[in-house]
Design a protein around this motif. Structure first.
Motif, short mmCIF file in Angstrom:
data_model
loop_
_atom_site.label_atom_id
_atom_site.label_comp_id
_atom_site.label_asym_id
_atom_site.label_seq_id
_atom_site.Cartn_x
_atom_site.Cartn_y
_atom_site.Cartn_z
N LEU A 66 0.84 -1.21 0.00
CA LEU A 66 0.00 0.00 0.00
C LEU A 66 0.87 1.26 0.00
O LEU A 66 0.58 2.23 -0.70
N LYS A 67 1.97 1.20 0.78
CA LYS A 67 2.91 2.35 0.81
C LYS A 67 3.47 2.59 -0.57
O LYS A 67 3.57 3.74 -1.04
N LYS A 68 3.87 1.49 -1.21
CA LYS A 68 4.47 1.57 -2.55
C LYS A 68 3.54 2.27 -3.53
O LYS A 68 3.98 3.00 -4.42
N HIS A 69 2.25 2.08 -3.34
CA HIS A 69 1.27 2.70 -4.24
C HIS A 69 0.75 4.04 -3.70
O HIS A 69 -0.16 4.63 -4.27
N GLY A 70 1.33 4.48 -2.59
CA GLY A 70 0.97 5.79 -2.03
C GLY A 70 -0.44 5.85 -1.45
O GLY A 70 -1.04 6.92 -1.38
N VAL A 71 -0.98 4.68 -1.03
CA VAL A 71 -2.36 4.68 -0.52
C VAL A 71 -2.47 4.00 0.84
O VAL A 71 -3.55 3.52 1.21
N PHE A 72 -1.36 3.99 1.59
CA PHE A 72 -1.42 3.28 2.88
C PHE A 72 -2.13 4.13 3.92
O PHE A 72 -1.67 5.19 4.30
N ASP A 73 -3.26 3.62 4.40
CA ASP A 73 -3.97 4.24 5.51
C ASP A 73 -3.99 3.22 6.66
O ASP A 73 -4.79 2.27 6.64
N PRO A 74 -3.09 3.39 7.64
CA PRO A 74 -3.00 2.40 8.73
C PRO A 74 -4.33 2.17 9.45
O PRO A 74 -4.54 1.12 10.04
N ALA A 75 -5.20 3.17 9.39
CA ALA A 75 -6.50 3.04 10.07
C ALA A 75 -7.40 2.01 9.41
O ALA A 75 -8.41 1.60 9.98
N LYS A 76 -7.03 1.61 8.17
CA LYS A 76 -7.92 0.70 7.44
C LYS A 76 -7.31 -0.67 7.14
O LYS A 76 -7.90 -1.46 6.41
N LEU A 77 -6.14 -0.93 7.68
CA LEU A 77 -5.50 -2.24 7.45
C LEU A 77 -5.53 -3.05 8.75
O LEU A 77 -5.04 -2.59 9.79
N PHE A 78 -6.07 -4.26 8.66
CA PHE A 78 -6.23 -5.10 9.85
C PHE A 78 -5.78 -6.54 9.57
O PHE A 78 -6.23 -7.15 8.59
#
Ligand code: NAD
Ligand code: LMR
Length: 329
Positions: A133-145
């Motif tokens: 997700l970071k690699k694609h610039g869309v990492f939102d830690p609030a939404k990854l579980f």
């Protein structure tokens, strides 16, 4: 309108999990994806008289894109399960690439979706997901579980059975990771409170930590927990969907990226790892808070935690490295 996706929908977890989602009043569209069998499962479920419209996709004809496009919540139980004698880490070789590819699709086609990773080894597949997700610039830690709910389900059941009570009335936080002694049940924080002899307490903790092995052995080579996992995955998904629908926060436990969430840095500093399963508060836009689960834990539990963190460190590093070193090449 809520679009839910199950990736790995043809499998032992995927099928009952898809059934539960089809029965949920929170889901209006259910897209099933698998490398085999998803259209058949979708057609079967589509005859059930609940509102969710069900579709099934295979990789052909851009199936992954069609399944994932604009999803609100994506559940990933894709990948191989354990056989007797295997650890969850033994699954890494195959499941790491599967999770990487599915999360890449999520990043491209549904970057705002809640992402629920069930595929093992969770201690490594969630760091893989975060890096993708970071690699694609869309990492939102609030939404990854990383889904560790099955550990809580087991803790509630086994604790209640030992105490002579009803499992539905028990709450037992379980923190750490999702494999053997990285799983840390906090029996001292059980509600209602319980008290066991040292011998019984240690046996209870072991049973929770190795509950997965109990199922793997009982299934004699035909896979691992599927039905209890579908229940657990749905329980977590339903909580998230409830928060979205009502706007009111819910409390759950999941393996999350601590530094990205309010309250997480404090826990990260205390335990020394970035990814950790803890009690969290989830609102309509994702995790809003990591709650303090360490306050008041017993000396015995502190010892369990220390062992868990040492086990988690290499698992997390392996997941991160799987993406980062591939990028460096
Ligand atoms: P399964 O073999 O019955 O089903 C897995 C499904 O994934 C299969 O239908 C397969 O075709 C599909 N699949 C494989 N590669 C895929 C890809 N690239 N894209 C889409 N689908 C793909 O296995 P299962 O019993 O359902 O278990 C699935 C995973 O869940 C395993 O890794 C298992 O260890 C894990 N698991 C996790 C927990 C937990 O608590 N988090 C609990 C139980 C099982
Ligand atoms: C479980 O806890 O049941 C799962 O993680 C599956 C397994 O391999 O034990």
């Amino acid at each position: 309108m809520v679009k839910a996706v199950v990736a790995g929908a043809g499998g032992g977890i995927g099928q009952p999990l898809s059934l539960l989602l089809k029965l949920s009043p929170y889901v209006t569209e259910l897209a099933l994806y698998d490398v085999v069998g998803a259209p058949g499962v979708a057609t079967d479920l589509s005859h059930i008289s609940t509102p969710a419209v069900v579709t099934g996709y295979l990789p052909a004809d851009d199936g992954m894109k069609k399944a994932f496009l604009d999803a609100d919540i994506i559940l990933i139980p894709a990948g191989i399960p354990r056989k007797p004698g295997m650890t969850r880490d033994d699954l890494f070789k195959i499941n790491a690439g599967i999770v990487r590819d599915l999360v890449t699709a999520a990043a491209l086609y549904a970057p705002k979706a809640f992402l629920l990773v069930i595929s093992n080894p969770v201690n490594s597949t969630v760091p893989i997901a975060a890096e993708v997700l970071k690699k694609h610039g869309v990492f939102d830690p609030a939404k990854l579980f990383g889904i560790t709910t099955l550990d809580l389900v087991r803790a509630e059941t086994f604790t209640a059975r030992l105490a002579g009570g009803c499992p539905a009335e028990y709450k037992v936080p379980v923190i750490g990771g999702h494999s053997g002694d990285t799983i840390v049940p906090l029996i001292s924080k059980a509600t209602p409170a319980v008290s066991f002899s040292t011998e019984k307490l240690e046996a209870l903790v072991k049973r929770i930590q190795f509950g997965g092995d109990e199922v793997v052995q009982a299934k004699e080579g035909k896979g691992s927990a599927t039905l209890s996992m579908a229940h657990a995955g749905f329980r977590f998904a339903e909580s998230v969907l409830k928060a979205v629908k009502t706007g009111s926060p819910v409390t759950e436990n999941a393996f999350v990226y601590l530094p990205g969430i309010p309250g997480g840095s404090e826990l990260q500093a205390a335990v020394g790892v970035d990814f950790f399963s803890s009690t969290i508060e989830i609102g309509p836009s994702g995790t809003t808070k990591v709650l303090d689960t360490l306050a008041g834990i017993t000396e015995y539990e502190q010892g369990l935690l220390k062992v868990a963190v040492e086990g988690l460190k290499p698992n997390i590093a392996k997941g991160v490295d799987f993406i980062v070193s591939a990028e460096a090449k």
